[in-house]
Design an enzyme around this catalytic site. Sequence first.
Site, mmCIF file in Angstrom:
data_model
loop_
_atom_site.group_PDB
_atom_site.id
_atom_site.type_symbol
_atom_site.label_atom_id
_atom_site.label_comp_id
_atom_site.label_asym_id
_atom_site.label_seq_id
_atom_site.Cartn_x
_atom_site.Cartn_y
_atom_site.Cartn_z
ATOM 1 N N SER A 107 2.550 36.834 -86.967
ATOM 2 C CA SER A 107 3.678 36.109 -86.365
ATOM 3 C C SER A 107 3.865 35.038 -87.113
ATOM 4 O O SER A 107 3.052 34.348 -87.372
ATOM 5 C CB SER A 107 3.484 36.103 -84.690
ATOM 6 O OG SER A 107 4.096 34.913 -84.186
ATOM 7 N N ARG B 79 37.331 76.059 -88.368
ATOM 8 C CA ARG B 79 36.735 74.784 -88.899
ATOM 9 C C ARG B 79 36.938 73.657 -87.849
ATOM 10 O O ARG B 79 38.277 73.549 -87.399
ATOM 11 C CB ARG B 79 37.372 74.194 -90.099
ATOM 12 C CG ARG B 79 36.775 72.639 -90.714
ATOM 13 C CD ARG B 79 36.547 72.808 -92.193
ATOM 14 N NE ARG B 79 36.496 73.920 -92.694
ATOM 15 C CZ ARG B 79 36.959 74.894 -93.758
ATOM 16 N NH1 ARG B 79 37.843 74.246 -94.384
ATOM 17 N NH2 ARG B 79 36.672 75.905 -94.102
#
Lengths: 442, 442, 442, 442
Positions: free
Chosen positions: C276, C315
């Site tokens: 960290s 489509r």
Amino acid sequence: MPDREEPNARGLFGGVFARGGVDAGDTAWLQAMLDTEAALARALERAGLAAAGAGAAVTAVAKASNFDLAELGRQATGTGNPVPALVRALHAMLPGPAAAALHQGATSQDIIDTAMMLLARAALDTTLGSLAEAAAAAARLAAGHRDTAMLGRTLLQQAVPVTFGLVAAGWLTGLDEASQRLAAVRRERLAVQFGGAAGTLAPLGAAGPQVAALLAGELGLAEPVLPWHTGRLRIIELAAALAGGCAAAGKIGRDVTLLAQSEVGEVHEGGPGGGSSTMPHKRNPVAAIAILGCAKQAPGLVATLTAAAEQEHQRAAGAWHAEWQPLAALLRLTGSAASWSAELLAGLAVDRAAMRANLDAAGGLPMAEHVAALLTPKLGRPAAHDLVAKAAAGGRSLRDVLLDGGLTASEIDAALDPAGYLGAAAEFVDRALAAHASAVRP
Amino acid sequence: MPDREEPNARGLFGGVFARGGVDAGDTAWLQAMLDTEAALARALERAGLAAAGAGAAVTAVAKASNFDLAELGRQATGTGNPVPALVRALHAMLPGPAAAALHQGATSQDIIDTAMMLLARAALDTTLGSLAEAAAAAARLAAGHRDTAMLGRTLLQQAVPVTFGLVAAGWLTGLDEASQRLAAVRRERLAVQFGGAAGTLAPLGAAGPQVAALLAGELGLAEPVLPWHTGRLRIIELAAALAGGCAAAGKIGRDVTLLAQSEVGEVHEGGPGGGSSTMPHKRNPVAAIAILGCAKQAPGLVATLTAAAEQEHQRAAGAWHAEWQPLAALLRLTGSAASWSAELLAGLAVDRAAMRANLDAAGGLPMAEHVAALLTPKLGRPAAHDLVAKAAAGGRSLRDVLLDGGLTASEIDAALDPAGYLGAAAEFVDRALAAHASAVRP
Amino acid sequence: MPDREEPNARGLFGGVFARGGVDAGDTAWLQAMLDTEAALARALERAGLAAAGAGAAVTAVAKASNFDLAELGRQATGTGNPVPALVRALHAMLPGPAAAALHQGATSQDIIDTAMMLLARAALDTTLGSLAEAAAAAARLAAGHRDTAMLGRTLLQQAVPVTFGLVAAGWLTGLDEASQRLAAVRRERLAVQFGGAAGTLAPLGAAGPQVAALLAGELGLAEPVLPWHTGRLRIIELAAALAGGCAAAGKIGRDVTLLAQSEVGEVHEGGPGGGSSTMPHKRNPVAAIAILGCAKQAPGLVATLTAAAEQEHQRAAGAWHAEWQPLAALLRLTGSAASWSAELLAGLAVDRAAMRANLDAAGGLPMAEHVAALLTPKLGRPAAHDLVAKAAAGGRSLRDVLLDGGLTASEIDAALDPAGYLGAAAEFVDRALAAHASAVRP
Amino acid sequence: MPDREEPNARGLFGGVFARGGVDAGDTAWLQAMLDTEAALARALERAGLAAAGAGAAVTAVAKASNFDLAELGRQATGTGNPVPALVRALHAMLPGPAAAALHQGATSQDIIDTAMMLLARAALDTTLGSLAEAAAAAARLAAGHRDTAMLGRTLLQQAVPVTFGLVAAGWLTGLDEASQRLAAVRRERLAVQFGGAAGTLAPLGAAGPQVAALLAGELGLAEPVLPWHTGRLRIIELAAALAGGCAAAGKIGRDVTLLAQSEVGEVHEGGPGGGSSTMPHKRNPVAAIAILGCAKQAPGLVATLTAAAEQEHQRAAGAWHAEWQPLAALLRLTGSAASWSAELLAGLAVDRAAMRANLDAAGGLPMAEHVAALLTPKLGRPAAHDLVAKAAAGGRSLRDVLLDGGLTASEIDAALDPAGYLGAAAEFVDRALAAHASAVRP
């Protein structure tokens, strides 16, 4: 009605998923539809479009118990929704003049959408009540533990100290934010639906908007700018606000399951606890689990309701229908999550000693950030950071590290005392409590 | 930076999915992180916690072009986010006193969350601009076609007449509602994140809240009641508001694809149109399709962001990380849908003749409701309904039915004239325009 | 190509979300489209429908680096997809006879869908490799810890003992199941798309199916029964199989974050760990967090892709377009989750001592089920259950309870030894290993 | 049982959303749990772990009608699931020896998960039956209309001709693919759950796996490699297969709503049709709408079930619970969509004359691709494409364009005949029928 079965109500799993009094089951749906038809008849009468007494006549028979719910459901097969069958059944119960006024100007969607708003309003009222209870309990926890130090945990690793008050303040703020959004949606976005076949109210001629306004007044719902048959943003807003309620509860549920882990033991649910049928020693955090079980169903329901907003022309072929059960489920689950939250928080046992013991057991490591900061002026940040990191990894104690860093014994005690490294925790608690107080003040 | 690649920006599909100027790509992210670090340095300096000039020094180097984005990405592997590497790189560019102030009090999440808010604000500003353009165009359409009769269609079947003005008013209302919600979220819910490792701002001692307020001021973001590391309701609200924008656009896209069908032909997109590589005669509604292509991605992203709100303790292990790319995608897609909507509406060609021809071709059937209503006083509703239904199903014309019902020729003409059965359509259009006017007035 | 930007590739967050080599970025998309066009030219030539050499000519120029990706993206605005612009650009590079063969019989969707299948195949190959590595590591853990007793935990509470081998066997089984499904989809469901404008291949006359078969052969993809332009079940199956991969990885990530908690400490990620920036002592389970960060994005993407399967006629107007980026994201995220899993499992440090210590610290309670069972023959189940529950709740030790129940000291020792209450754990491990061995055998 | 209400069954909306016989309501759940307990008792007896007759004794009382479902639901509040209360109630009905065998070795999750598998099996059987009916009807339509020319439509614009047979073949292939996947999941992935408290079956000592195998045999479910308490891939696979069923049905519903549009009129639903309460002329495509109403709920449910697969340790705190109702809903909705599809397809009226008339009304434009191709050898592709595009946009007829291009009258007739430009449509129909025939052959 022997085969009446309710999709969204109690039943076998209702103890978990339908707690708290939100009723979005079939009977409630039916009653809301009937309430809408009755209000419409009254509105028509007030507008002079129905015979005197028509409103009262419809209202008198518009009770769910007068109808065979399952039969209505069967007849819905022919039309895709139960309203036409309901109107037929109502019609048959009414004297001529009232029958003539029935459903006038309306389309099925007007009835179902308005009923949905009525269900939502009742559900939000119930849910806001539960959330208020939960928030009050969270506020008590925040105030009572304003200075109770505990381990903060990030990425499921012990980090720096926090207070339990700050944790509870976070829960409180979440509950308040969720409530505010739900209250705003309830106030501004629950609107009557009344547009007739295609949103023009043509059968009512020039009187359409007046009837719409009267209907809104009868029901206490907002009057929209336009009929919103295929404009579904208010459904998205409602769904998202409900998901916010679930999320606020879910955060609590997640934290409580983690804090109640056997290895952590910092909180316990009150009450009898969830005994296990096989493991006599277990005390399961049932409320927290139930909250999570409810809340985890919300995101998918929100996705369904959001996707359903793509609706064709003046009435959607399927997308509208796809809203009914998911919205009812989301109302029910949010109400249940809120109710469980109220119970959980009201009874939550907080173990200060365990919090303290866990802090102590961490051997000063949660203070490593503090220690590194204290050493930084003397060693520079990288060296200070590395020194502490080495202590954390290897065997040396932080106390020894601090001695090496040139701190005195009393400086060291201060450096390692969690109570000395809580920053603005108490101030943040106070802010959350103040915000809560101003939120609940009317 | 030869291998810099941007997740959320233009690229091969950006013409469709990243239109309109919302930039939530990697460079924008990086710049927003840098802006946050710079603003923090300035805030610290103003609070007396950093050397004079530290803010300016950090600000001077905090430009995305000074950094190797891909290298930061590679280093993110070690920590799970790119901030530590970014802070190291920044640190190396700064003189000692400024370096000492860098990132002070902050945790990685403070930087990323605040950057996310900055990205969101810029995206909302751009998107609100596009939505305003779209709404202005919708308002023009609504006003210009206030009385243009067309077929209403419910469940994809011709129903009763409406006006194109009413259709456009519905689009307008949706755009305005979405904008209002987005504007409210932008105004109230985009808050700075600044809480340090676990939300206490402990490294800053008593000065934490002051620095947080100064940081909010520097960035022009709201100051939250509490750090919101694991309180993610504002993300849900933002996501839902964006989904509302997509839904408002998606409604328009859906209607336009349907109205532009070869068989309907009531509207056409302006501009060159989407020619087909293989079918020279085709004129595809590209903008409407692009809108739908964007909007259909929103529900899943909202689900992800809603589910991600279940975050552990003081920092989530994964749920937080799961927000970054979906939120960026949602910002981009909403901006794109809004931009496409503005273009579509500004150029939409409305074919009044086709609308009229379609009405005429329907042979009076859209007036069947009207006819049934007119016959009801004479025949009673069921008989009137049945008579008209029979006419609709079989060969008889509605005109003949009306003659049988005892209406005169001029009554019949009136009964069959769509313009006479538009109900409150024009009034609704006026209401939507008035609401729009009051919404855009500052 | 200065403004080339890749939506799905590395970048600032790619170290977390694009690990492992799956490339579904824009350049990979472009190359896959080009590979499809080239394969089509070769197929046409083999079918006698293109001039000799046309296939080689197209193949020679079909390299992504020959094209300006951003410019193609910009031109996609006019048509809704980049293929027409790509065909124009390719056409300009080719001599007449080859140009004449280019894209013959194909529609844009043929190229994009087939490219999507090629991307998916490459991604699955990479991902299956990572999953195999992960499974091999899980198998080693399962075998190596076949008899390592640890606490089982249900509902996040300590329950009865299990073995770490059984935990690892569960991970292994998940990885194997996910791999099997992904492999089946790769083998059976990745099919060429080739149907022309509306699925009839009319421009190719009778030769259409032959060319389709040759194209499938050129690309090594399956030949479908029919063109599947709007039949998207294979996309759903692919998406679900990918989500399965994410879920198998996510289970590991979730368990590791929990087992690696500071308070549990039974496993640790190998490697440098996620230090960290502010807390020097922290060792974050970065791989597990990254897995969860990836996996948590899968459900929303699956929802998007499932919803997109509702496609119109020949489509779809938007639903098809909505698949491209979510599928690419899902391929990338699954690959990343799999790669992180392989790394995590290969380096996982298992702390047998901590497992033993946690068992011991539980003071026999994990054996309560065992104890209750042993007492049942003497006391009946309810009384035995209650007695043990009382011991668990209050102060008495299980040892004392057993004495009261009439057991001898050696019976008591046996009753409280976790190793004596592992049931079929070892047998289950063996079964998982055997299943794995037979799964990986070709 | 006055307040028994069923979450997933018929009710007010069941006519739409619960058609077809799938029963995943509370009574069905309860019965499935009882069937599991009874089968376990028989398995224990066969393994010599229960008294002779214990299996029969439990089986005899294990009938849902013996229990107060709502009371079980209420008691579930204390434990988070109804199994402990169910076991207590069962226990009270049994003689001592049988009571001693009850639930032996099992945990609540064993009962609920196995019951879920039994519900799924019954649902899949019903649903596969409906899908088979639907597929048979689709096959009849495909065969009967193998050569019925109609307009193909892409992006909702008229494109090139197809056949209705090809459209139906697409539906057929979707139904068959969905069925195959559902059948595979039913065959391979519906497995018994039996692991005891934490998956070791410790209370049964060495006999655990034998009892698990006997239990699987009793119930006709697969025996898994391991207990799968927190390994939920089979739930994801089941959910995805169900979503595939919904998608196959949804494609049909979407196409039918579009083809049945008043302006298109190429198909009509058989049966009485959905009359409107207000518009007597309307004939709504109720089955198609109901299908879409069901199918649109699937993606969100799949997201929920996929997200729920992230389960902790040996039993999940909430994620498991979140599966129950969504899975039941998905089973029900898929069954309903399949049933509606069977009805829709069996009664679908196909209007060949309308198809032909729509083709004719298009004025040759659907043949533009063909015309352009015929002109290409003479003019080059770009010039041919442009010429035809100009004709399409402006006033000239395609016939005139062809004359200009130098074609003869008979060449022109051929060029403009849709029947001459169907490519492989018939061959594809035959392939779909052949694949269907081989799929249904046992």
